[in-house]
Motif scaffolding. Structure first.
Motif, short mmCIF file in Angstrom:
data_model
loop_
_atom_site.label_atom_id
_atom_site.label_comp_id
_atom_site.label_asym_id
_atom_site.label_seq_id
_atom_site.Cartn_x
_atom_site.Cartn_y
_atom_site.Cartn_z
N MET A 175 14.24 8.71 -6.15
CA MET A 175 14.92 10.00 -6.02
C MET A 175 16.41 9.84 -5.72
N LYS A 176 16.76 8.79 -4.99
CA LYS A 176 18.18 8.56 -4.69
C LYS A 176 18.94 8.06 -5.92
N LEU A 177 18.40 7.05 -6.58
CA LEU A 177 19.12 6.46 -7.71
C LEU A 177 18.88 7.18 -9.02
N GLY A 178 17.69 7.75 -9.17
CA GLY A 178 17.38 8.42 -10.42
C GLY A 178 17.79 9.87 -10.46
N MET A 179 17.78 10.55 -9.32
CA MET A 179 18.09 11.99 -9.27
C MET A 179 19.35 12.30 -8.49
N ALA A 180 20.05 11.25 -8.04
CA ALA A 180 21.32 11.40 -7.31
C ALA A 180 21.18 12.16 -6.00
N HIS A 181 19.98 12.09 -5.37
CA HIS A 181 19.82 12.70 -4.05
C HIS A 181 20.44 11.77 -3.01
N PRO A 182 21.20 12.30 -2.07
CA PRO A 182 21.82 11.43 -1.06
C PRO A 182 20.80 10.79 -0.12
N MET A 183 19.63 11.37 -0.02
CA MET A 183 18.58 10.87 0.87
C MET A 183 17.24 11.08 0.17
N GLY A 184 16.36 10.08 0.25
CA GLY A 184 15.05 10.23 -0.36
C GLY A 184 14.22 11.28 0.33
N PRO A 185 13.19 11.84 -0.34
CA PRO A 185 12.41 12.94 0.25
C PRO A 185 11.63 12.55 1.49
N LEU A 186 11.18 11.31 1.60
CA LEU A 186 10.43 10.90 2.79
C LEU A 186 11.36 10.69 3.97
N GLN A 187 12.52 10.11 3.73
CA GLN A 187 13.52 9.99 4.80
C GLN A 187 14.00 11.38 5.23
N LEU A 188 14.18 12.27 4.27
CA LEU A 188 14.62 13.63 4.59
C LEU A 188 13.56 14.36 5.41
N ALA A 189 12.29 14.15 5.07
CA ALA A 189 11.21 14.76 5.85
C ALA A 189 11.26 14.28 7.29
N ASP A 190 11.48 12.98 7.48
CA ASP A 190 11.63 12.44 8.84
C ASP A 190 12.80 13.09 9.56
N PHE A 191 13.89 13.29 8.85
CA PHE A 191 15.10 13.87 9.44
C PHE A 191 14.86 15.32 9.84
N ILE A 192 14.20 16.09 8.98
CA ILE A 192 13.89 17.50 9.28
C ILE A 192 12.90 17.59 10.43
N GLY A 193 11.94 16.69 10.45
CA GLY A 193 10.82 16.73 11.40
C GLY A 193 9.55 17.04 10.64
N LEU A 194 8.57 16.14 10.71
CA LEU A 194 7.34 16.35 9.93
C LEU A 194 6.58 17.59 10.41
N ASP A 195 6.70 17.91 11.69
CA ASP A 195 6.07 19.13 12.20
C ASP A 195 6.70 20.38 11.59
N VAL A 196 8.02 20.34 11.40
CA VAL A 196 8.71 21.47 10.79
C VAL A 196 8.30 21.60 9.32
N CYS A 197 8.24 20.45 8.62
CA CYS A 197 7.80 20.47 7.22
C CYS A 197 6.40 21.08 7.09
N LEU A 198 5.51 20.67 7.97
CA LEU A 198 4.14 21.18 7.95
C LEU A 198 4.12 22.69 8.20
N SER A 199 4.89 23.13 9.17
CA SER A 199 4.96 24.56 9.50
C SER A 199 5.45 25.38 8.31
N ILE A 200 6.48 24.89 7.63
CA ILE A 200 7.04 25.63 6.49
C ILE A 200 6.05 25.66 5.33
N LEU A 201 5.38 24.54 5.06
CA LEU A 201 4.38 24.52 3.99
C LEU A 201 3.25 25.51 4.28
#
Length: 297
Positions: free
Chosen positions: A218-244
């Motif tokens: 996702m970083k190299l192929g889609m030009a995302h500054p941060m991969g989705p799993l690292q971003l999930a860690d940064f947001i907080g997995l509990d927050v991700c779960l709550s939003i889903l």
């Protein structure tokens, strides 16, 4: 129109929002029931402003002036008595937010706009517990607030057009870019982001690829500054779960169902950066990304 702002909650988002308002000349009441949290927030704000001074984006004098504009309170009625705007940035919990907005409606001046930094909870639902639904709006800042330019502005069902205009113009005063959206589950930012993160977690869960491989694609192929799993860690997995779960309940569509791996990690209190471990391990003072033991090959 706006001179004095109240920010409810002195956590990561709250202290960032207070930082930005104070930096741009507004008097800020920073409110939290935990006095120690308020002290930590002020220390964080000073540290982040000192970083700006070191980079030359803020002068020492401006930093001192901005810091002096932040006044702390442990009581909502005392902190919001004479404000023109309240921005609620408490934990992403519907019952807590409804409780806060009932109290804000009773304590804040009748002319005050009540905004919430919620990333997914219905603005219309929050506004329904107040006597001023036309003055309730979403003002969703991105983390880290002093750095990120976007403010997602969410109209509730009854939000008055002049309130939307005022909050949009205020965002520009903070050197932010306002994007106005309507009140449906996840709004725009998280309606698109969270299914992507969830799919990345499913890809790991199903053994399609490892943590580093998923993030690298996702970083190299889609030009995302941060991969989705690292971003999930940064947001907080509990927050991700709550939003889903908000998305799943709001749309009634199984495509938003959280991955069982995400549910298990939150249950095990592996929440990402905030707990020191998620898909990666986090060591204070280190920027090196180390995959968590359970995901290493």
């Amino acid at each position: 129109m706006f001179q004095k702002i109240a920010v409810i909650g002195a956590g990561t988002m709250g202290n960032g929002i207070a930082h930005v308002f104070a930096q741009y000349g507004f008097t800020v009441s920073l409110i939290d029931v935990n006095a120690d949290q308020l002290s930590r927030a002020l220390a964080t704000i000073r540290k982040n402003m000192e970083r700006q001074v070191a980079k030359g984006s803020l002068t020492e004098a401006d930093m001192q002036a901005a810091h002096s504009r932040i006044i702390t309170f442990t009581s909502i009625p005392e902190g919001v008595a004479d404000v023109q705007l309240v921005v609620e940035a408490a934990t992403e919990n519907i019952d807590l937010k409804l409780k806060i907005f009932r109290e804000l409606d009773a304590a804040a001046p009748a002319s005050a706009i009540l905004a919430t930094n919620t990333s997914s909870i219905s603005i219309t639902r929050i506004a329904s517990v107040t006597g001023r639904p036309e003055k309730v709006i979403g003002m969703h800042f991105m983390n880290p607030v002093p750095v990120m330019k976007l403010v997602e502005i969410i109209n509730g069902y009854a939000t008055a057009p002049e309130v939307t205009t005022a909050i949009s113009e205020l965002s520009k005063q903070l050197q932010k870019v306002p994007c106005i959206v309507n009140d449906y589950p996840g709004f725009i930012a998280n309606r698109i982001l969270m299914p992507m993160i969830n799919e990345a977690i499913y890809s790991l869960y199903e053994g399609v690829a490892g943590v580093e491989e998923i993030d690298t694609v996702m970083k190299l192929g889609m030009a995302h500054p941060m991969g989705p799993l690292q971003l999930a860690d940064f947001i907080g997995l509990d927050v991700c779960l709550s939003i889903l779960r908000v998305l799943q309940e709001g749309f009634g569509n199984p495509k938003y169902a959280p991955c069982p791996l995400l549910v298990n990690m939150v249950t095990a209190k592996k929440l990402g950066v905030k707990s020191g471990e998620g898909f990666y391990q986090y060591t204070p003072g280190s920027k090196e990304l180390v995959v968590s033991p359970g995901f290493r090959k």
